[in-house]
Design an enzyme around this catalytic site. Structure first.
Site, PDB file in Angstrom:
ATOM      1  N   LYS A 159       0.816  -1.219   0.000  1.00  0.00           N
ATOM      2  CA  LYS A 159       0.000   0.000   0.000  1.00  0.00           C
ATOM      3  C   LYS A 159       0.850   1.270   0.000  1.00  0.00           C
ATOM      4  CE  LYS A 159      -1.079   0.085   5.001  1.00  0.00           C
ATOM      5  NZ  LYS A 159      -0.533   1.345   5.444  1.00  0.00           N
ATOM      6  N   ASP A 160       2.158   1.146   0.317  1.00  0.00           N
ATOM      7  CA  ASP A 160       3.050   2.312   0.260  1.00  0.00           C
ATOM      8  C   ASP A 160       3.551   2.595  -1.152  1.00  0.00           C
ATOM      9  OD1 ASP A 160       2.901   2.640   3.023  1.00  0.00           O
ATOM     10  OD2 ASP A 160       4.689   1.435   3.412  1.00  0.00           O
ATOM     11  N   ARG A 178      -8.263   8.204   5.028  1.00  0.00           N
ATOM     12  CA  ARG A 178      -9.227   7.157   4.624  1.00  0.00           C
ATOM     13  C   ARG A 178      -9.961   6.634   5.860  1.00  0.00           C
ATOM     14  NH1 ARG A 178      -8.974   1.917   5.411  1.00  0.00           N
ATOM     15  NH2 ARG A 178      -6.794   2.078   6.004  1.00  0.00           N
ATOM     16  N   ARG A 179      -9.187   6.337   6.916  1.00  0.00           N
ATOM     17  CA  ARG A 179      -9.825   5.832   8.143  1.00  0.00           C
ATOM     18  C   ARG A 179     -10.679   6.917   8.795  1.00  0.00           C
ATOM     19  NH1 ARG A 179      -4.206   3.229   9.682  1.00  0.00           N
ATOM     20  NH2 ARG A 179      -4.411   1.206   8.679  1.00  0.00           N
ATOM     21  N   ARG A 201       0.454   9.691  14.916  1.00  0.00           N
ATOM     22  CA  ARG A 201       1.593   9.332  14.059  1.00  0.00           C
ATOM     23  C   ARG A 201       2.613   8.521  14.850  1.00  0.00           C
ATOM     24  NH1 ARG A 201       0.235  11.132   9.515  1.00  0.00           N
ATOM     25  NH2 ARG A 201      -0.845  13.103   9.266  1.00  0.00           N
ATOM     26  N   ARG A 244       2.255   4.423  18.848  1.00  0.00           N
ATOM     27  CA  ARG A 244       0.787   4.548  18.801  1.00  0.00           C
ATOM     28  C   ARG A 244       0.126   3.777  19.942  1.00  0.00           C
ATOM     29  NH1 ARG A 244      -0.650   4.832  12.326  1.00  0.00           N
ATOM     30  NH2 ARG A 244       1.268   5.880  11.724  1.00  0.00           N
ATOM     31  N   CYS A 259      -1.705   7.058  -3.027  1.00  0.00           N
ATOM     32  CA  CYS A 259      -1.888   6.085  -1.939  1.00  0.00           C
ATOM     33  C   CYS A 259      -2.333   6.747  -0.635  1.00  0.00           C
ATOM     34  CB  CYS A 259      -0.605   5.273  -1.728  1.00  0.00           C
ATOM     35  SG  CYS A 259       0.871   6.261  -1.459  1.00  0.00           S
TER      36      CYS A 259
END
Length: 303
Positions: A76-77, A124-125, A142, A148, A235
Site C-alpha cells: 500500500k506504500d 481514509r480511516r 503518528r 501509537r 496512496c
C-alpha cells in the site's frame, strides 16, 4: 551463486516482514545466501506524510544502484506507477487486509460514547469513522506501532485504528479488540500485502522472489490498485478497496471514495473473472467517478 541482498526499512514492522520473507526464501532456495540491509527512508526521517512514496523511494534507488537486489515493501506504500528499470517480481500470500480497532475502556467502535477521541494518521480511516460515527472526534496519530500503542495507553485517545496485518506480523494480535469489517471500513488498496521489487533484467533475483508469489493475492491487489489508479488518486487519498476471489475464479471488487469529513461518499462493487482484475478495477473507478466521485476527489485535493 551470488549473495542476494534484501533491502528493508528499519522499523520493527518492516524488519518483521523482511524476516518472514527471507525465511520463506531460504525454505524455497536452501542453496542461496541472503543478507538483509536496512535502508533509511524519508518517511523514517519524519518527512511530510502527505508526500508520495516516502517509504519506498530510497529502497528503489538502492535497487537501481545495485546496493540491494530485492526490496521488501508494504504494497500500500507503493505508488501505482512503477519506476523505470524496476518491477514487482512477487506478491506473497496476503495477510488479513482489515483495519483493527484497539480501545482503552471500550472494545468496539459501536460502544464508544459520543465525543470519544479516536486516533488515526489516515484520512481514509478518518473519513470512514466519521461516515459511520459522526459523533466521534478523530485526532491525528503518528509514529510507529509502539508509539501509537503508548499513546492509547497514556489516555490521549479512547481508541486507535491500525492495520490488522501489521499487528499480526508483530505478534500483537492479542491487542486487537475488533476487526473492522469492510461494510464499516474499506481497507486501503493492497493493505495487508507485501511486494518484492527487483531490477528489470535481474533474472536471478526475480526467479528467487517468484517462489513466494501467490496468484490469488496478486489478482486481488491488481484489481484494488487498478481502481486506485483509475481514480487518479495517490496512496494517501481517502479511497478504500477490497477484492475477494472465489473458488470458481470470480473476483468481486468493492471500492469507495470518501470526503475527508465523511459526509459524502460513494461505494460500489463489480464482479468478473479474476484474470481481468485490472480491467475490473478501472471500470469500477469510471463508474464511481461518473456517480459523483470527481466532486469528492476535488474536495480531497483542496485540502
Amino acid at each position: 551463486m551470488r549473495v542476494i541482498v534484501v533491502g528493508t526499512r528499519g522499523s520493527a514492522l518492516a524488519l518483521a516482514q523482511t524476516r518472514f520473507v527471507v525465511e520463506r526464501l531460504k525454505e524455497s532456495w536452501p542453496e542461496a545466501e541472503f543478507k538483509v540491509k536496512t535502508i533509511r527512508t524519508r518517511g523514517d526521517g519524519g518527512a511530510d506524510p502527505k508526500e508520495q512514496a516516502i517509504f519506498v523511494k530510497e529502497l528503489q534507488e538502492a535497487l537501481l544502484s545495485r546496493e540491494i537486489d530485492i526490496a521488501v515493501h508494504s504494497l500500500k506504500d507503493l505508488p501505482t506507477e512503477e519506476p523505470k528499470g524496476l518491477k514487482i517480481a512477487a506478491i506473497p500470500r496476503r495477510q488479513d487486509p482489515r483495519d483493527a480497532f484497539l480501545g482503552k475502556a471500550y472494545k468496539r467502535l459501536e460502544d464508544l460514547p459520543p465525543g470519544a477521541v479516536v486516533g488515526t494518521s489516515s484520512i481514509r480511516r478518518k473519513a470512514q469513522i466519521l461516515a459511520h460515527r459522526p459523533d466521534l472526534v478523530v485526532k491525528d496519530l503518528r509514529g510507529n506501532v509502539d508509539t501509537r500503542l503508548a499513546a492509547l495507553g497514556n489516555g490521549e485517545y479512547d481508541a486507535i485504528i491500525l492495520a490488522a496485518a501489521g499487528l499480526i506480523r508483530l505478534d500483537l494480535r492479542n491487542r486487537i479488540d475488533q476487526f473492522l469489517e469492510p461494510e464499516v471500513m474499506l481497507p486501503a488498496p493492497g493493505q495487508g500485502a507485501l511486494a518484492l521489487e527487483v531490477r528489470q533484467g535481474d533474472d536471478l533475483a526475480e526467479e528467487l522472489s517468484y517462489a513466494l508469489h501467490h496468484h490469488a493475492s496478486h489478482d486481488r491487489v491488481r484489481a484494488e490498485r487498478a481502481f486506485l489508479k483509475g481514480l487518479g488518486a495517490g496512496c494517501l487519498a481517502p479511497v478504500g478497496a477490497l477484492a475477494q476471489v472465489g473458488e470458481d475464479g470470480t473476483l468481486v471488487l468493492e471500492g469507495g471514495i470518501f470526503s475527508p469529513d465523511g459526509k459524502s461518499f460513494i461505494r460500489a462493487e463489480i464482479e468478473g473473472e479474476a484474470t481481468e482484475a485490472e480491467e475490473l478495477g478501472l471500470e469500477l473507478a469510471r463508474d464511481i467517478l461518473e456517480q459523483g466521485g470527481r466532486e469528492i476527489m476535488a474536495q480531497t485535493r483542496a485540502l
